[in-house]
Design an enzyme around this catalytic site. Structure first.
Site, PDB file in Angstrom:
ATOM      1  CB  SER A  43      -0.918  -0.005   1.228  1.00  0.00           C
ATOM      2  OG  SER A  43      -0.186   0.082   2.422  1.00  0.00           O
ATOM      3  CG  HIS A 157      -1.052  -5.474   4.101  1.00  0.00           C
ATOM      4  ND1 HIS A 157      -0.586  -4.713   5.141  1.00  0.00           N
ATOM      5  CD2 HIS A 157      -0.496  -4.947   2.981  1.00  0.00           C
ATOM      6  CE1 HIS A 157       0.215  -3.755   4.678  1.00  0.00           C
ATOM      7  NE2 HIS A 157       0.273  -3.870   3.370  1.00  0.00           N
ATOM      8  CD  GLU A 166      -0.480  -1.908   8.899  1.00  0.00           C
ATOM      9  OE1 GLU A 166       0.074  -1.498   9.932  1.00  0.00           O
ATOM     10  OE2 GLU A 166       0.003  -1.778   7.761  1.00  0.00           O
ATOM     11  CD  GLU A 207       2.210  -5.198   7.755  1.00  0.00           C
ATOM     12  OE1 GLU A 207       1.799  -4.854   8.879  1.00  0.00           O
ATOM     13  OE2 GLU A 207       2.582  -4.383   6.887  1.00  0.00           O
ATOM     14  CG  ASP A 245      -1.936   1.895   8.520  1.00  0.00           C
ATOM     15  OD1 ASP A 245      -2.679   2.762   8.003  1.00  0.00           O
ATOM     16  OD2 ASP A 245      -0.894   1.480   7.983  1.00  0.00           O
ATOM     17  CD  GLU A 286       0.585   3.856   9.737  1.00  0.00           C
ATOM     18  OE1 GLU A 286       0.922   3.306  10.806  1.00  0.00           O
ATOM     19  OE2 GLU A 286       0.936   3.427   8.628  1.00  0.00           O
ATOM     20  CG  ASP A 313       2.468   4.963   5.798  1.00  0.00           C
ATOM     21  OD1 ASP A 313       3.514   5.261   5.195  1.00  0.00           O
ATOM     22  OD2 ASP A 313       1.973   3.813   5.725  1.00  0.00           O
ATOM     23  CE  LYS A 338       5.399   2.172   5.721  1.00  0.00           C
ATOM     24  NZ  LYS A 338       4.206   2.355   4.845  1.00  0.00           N
ATOM     25  CG  HIS A 366       6.853  -3.770   9.220  1.00  0.00           C
ATOM     26  ND1 HIS A 366       6.253  -4.996   9.259  1.00  0.00           N
ATOM     27  CD2 HIS A 366       5.835  -2.875   9.397  1.00  0.00           C
ATOM     28  CE1 HIS A 366       4.959  -4.863   9.456  1.00  0.00           C
ATOM     29  NE2 HIS A 366       4.679  -3.583   9.543  1.00  0.00           N
ATOM     30  CE  LYS A 389       3.099   0.466  10.243  1.00  0.00           C
ATOM     31  NZ  LYS A 389       1.779   0.602   9.624  1.00  0.00           N
TER      32      LYS A 389
HETATM   33  O1  LIG Z   1       0.876   0.895   5.326  1.00  0.00           O
HETATM   34  C1  LIG Z   1       1.837   0.549   6.036  1.00  0.00           C
HETATM   35  O2  LIG Z   1       2.045   1.149   7.076  1.00  0.00           O
HETATM   36  C2  LIG Z   1       2.788  -0.520   5.587  1.00  0.00           C
HETATM   37  C3  LIG Z   1       3.478  -1.295   6.656  1.00  0.00           C
HETATM   38  O3  LIG Z   1       2.625  -1.849   7.599  1.00  0.00           O
HETATM   39  O4  LIG Z   1       2.280  -1.323   4.574  1.00  0.00           O
HETATM   40  P1  LIG Z   1       3.042  -1.330   3.145  1.00  0.00           P
HETATM   41  O5  LIG Z   1       4.447  -1.748   3.408  1.00  0.00           O
HETATM   42  O6  LIG Z   1       2.272  -2.312   2.304  1.00  0.00           O
HETATM   43  O7  LIG Z   1       2.963   0.063   2.626  1.00  0.00           O
HETATM   44 MG   LIG Z   2       0.504   2.684   6.796  1.00  0.00          MG
END
Ligand SMILES: O=C(O)[C@@H](CO)OP(=O)(O)O
Ligand SMILES: [Mg+2]
Length: 424
Positions: A43, A157, A166, A207, A245, A286, A313, A338, A366, A389
């Site tokens: 995502s 996911h 999440e 995850e 999230d 988030e 994010d 990230k 992650h 996280k």
């Molecule tokens: O959205 C998120 O926060 C991430 C990690 O949990 O997902 P992705 O790595 O798929 O962007």
């Molecule tokens: Mg996110």
């Protein structure tokens, strides 16, 4: 101290979804040599640094990373090898300049971030310090982060009808890193028993969280509260709290948020969050709204920003310039960090610093596609951000990070533990 880089090479390996990614090795003249595995998101934010994929349908459904591997072994190795570098910012700036694009798409953010991470490790080894200590900026206190365990997976996911991505449990009240990890594992086990007793599937999402066939976010929240209590903890600030999230960009279409069949406006979704906050012990949300919905975010922050952590994010993509805009406009009060989203370790540290200066919290994260690389555990500790996280307390690629935190905690009882980064 300056170091000569003598070796830079990459190869294709697999990530936790079974898709190709890079492993990068960097060696120095003094003999230090180290390796990094590159993560990959599903995502992704529209303004993220761009990972390079081959597109050749005959290889891994077009998902190979041979082009990125060749960029490391060719252009990047030619630039770095045989020269002396004064530090990681020096290397990272040279990588950014060599790429020449705003989003690292020419060489590939996956190529660049792997080199940056492996370089950080090699330089840390050369200095004789552990990575987390080497990453700690001057004037910052390193600390052990509170972990947020993603125990129910939805969105892109997981193959279930749950729109929110999440549902995490955060042992806010745990007295130590070891007790926090134990709480995560106990609640995860209790959740598995609960889902079994309800004849829900306990298959896992990307995850490592369970992926029950539910669609209402409130049902997932009820499961979590029951599992927290069945696991022997209190659901609340003195025990285990909940972090969400929703990853709302993924269910935002034509100006509406599609949640469990309803088509909500920003303010209707904010109303829904407000109700959730009244009934459930949620401390962090988030990507509660989509990355393009800055007006909605401003309203969300004005309404809920003093009650709950609002983490950007997809909207911030670990980009210092975007975070600075958001700070000006009072959007959110925390940023997800990230490294591969921005593309170098130096830029990720810069984003953390920008947040710290403005009183925004930071949560190191992650990606949904991971390797067993544990860089982010060290980054979370070294940056002193207080939050990490990295998925469920299950599956090797997630456990590697939690186990790394346990090791650091055991070896360094002097390190403070907990989520109070803003004051730190
Ligand atoms: O959205 C998120 O926060 C991430 C990690 O949990 O997902 P992705 O790595 O798929 O962007
Ligand atoms: Mg996110």
């Amino acid at each position: 101290m300056a170091h000569e880089i003598t070796e830079v090479r990459a190869m294709e390996i697999l990530d936790s979804r079974g898709r190709p990614t890079l492993e990068v090795t960097v060696g120095l003249r003094d003999g230090s040599i180290d390796v990094a595995g590159v993560p990959s998101g599903a995502s992704t934010g529209r303004r993220e640094a761009v990972e390079r994929r081959d597109g050749d349908p005959a290889r891994y459904d077009g998902q190979g990373v041979q082009g990125a591997v060749e960029a490391v072994n060719g252009e990047i190795a030619d630039l770095l090898r045989g020269r002396t570098w004064t530090g990681l910012p020096n290397v990272d700036t040279a990588l950014i300049d060599l790429d020449g694009t705003a989003n690292k798409s020419r060489l590939g953010a996956n190529a660049i971030v792997g080199v940056s991470m492996a370089c950080a490790r090699a330089l840390a080894a050369a200095s004789g310090r552990e990575l987390w200590r080497w990453l700690t900026p001057a004037g910052v206190q390193p600390r052990l982060p509170v972990p947020s365990f993603n125990v129910i997976n939805g969105g892109v996911h997981a193959p279930n009808p749950l729109d929110f991505q999440e549902f995490m449990i955060t042992p806010i009240g745990a007295p130590s890193m070891a007790e926090a990890v134990r709480a995560g594992a106990q609640v995860y086990a209790a959740l598995r028993r609960l889902l079994h007793s309800l004849h829900e599937v306990t298959g896992l999402g990307d995850e490592g969280g369970f992926a029950p066939q539910i669609r209402e976010p409130e049902d997932a929240l009820r499961f979590l509260v029951t599992a927290i209590e069945n696991g022997g903890y209190r659901a609340g600030a003195d025990g285990v709290m909940i972090a969400l999230d929703p990853a709302a960009s993924e269910f935002h279409h034509d100006g509406r948020y599609r949640v469990a069949g309803a088509h909500l406006s920003s303010s209707e979704l904010i109303d829904r969050y407000t109700e959730m906050l009244a009934f459930f012990p949620i401390w962090s949300i988030e990507d509660g709204l989509a990355e393009d919905d800055w007006d909605g975010w401003a309203y969300l922050t004005a309404r809920l920003g003093d009650q709950v952590q609002l983490v950007g994010d997809d909207i911030f993509v670990t980009n210092t310039a975007i975070i600075a805009d958001a700070i000006d406009q009072r959007i959110g009060n925390a940023a997800l960090i990230k490294v591969n989203q921005i593309g170098t370790v130096t830029e990720a540290l810069h984003a953390i610093d920008t947040c710290r200066q403005a009183g925004y919290a930071q949560m190191v994260s992650h990606r949904s596609g991971e390797t067993t690389d544990t860089f982010i555990a060290d980054l979370a500790v070294g940056s002193g951000c207080g939050q990490l996280k990295t998925g469920a307390p299950a599956r090797g690629e997630r456990i590697a990070k939690y186990n790394r935190l346990l090791r650091i905690a055991a070896e360094h009882p002097e390190l403070a533990y907990g989520p109070c980064s803003v004051e730190a």
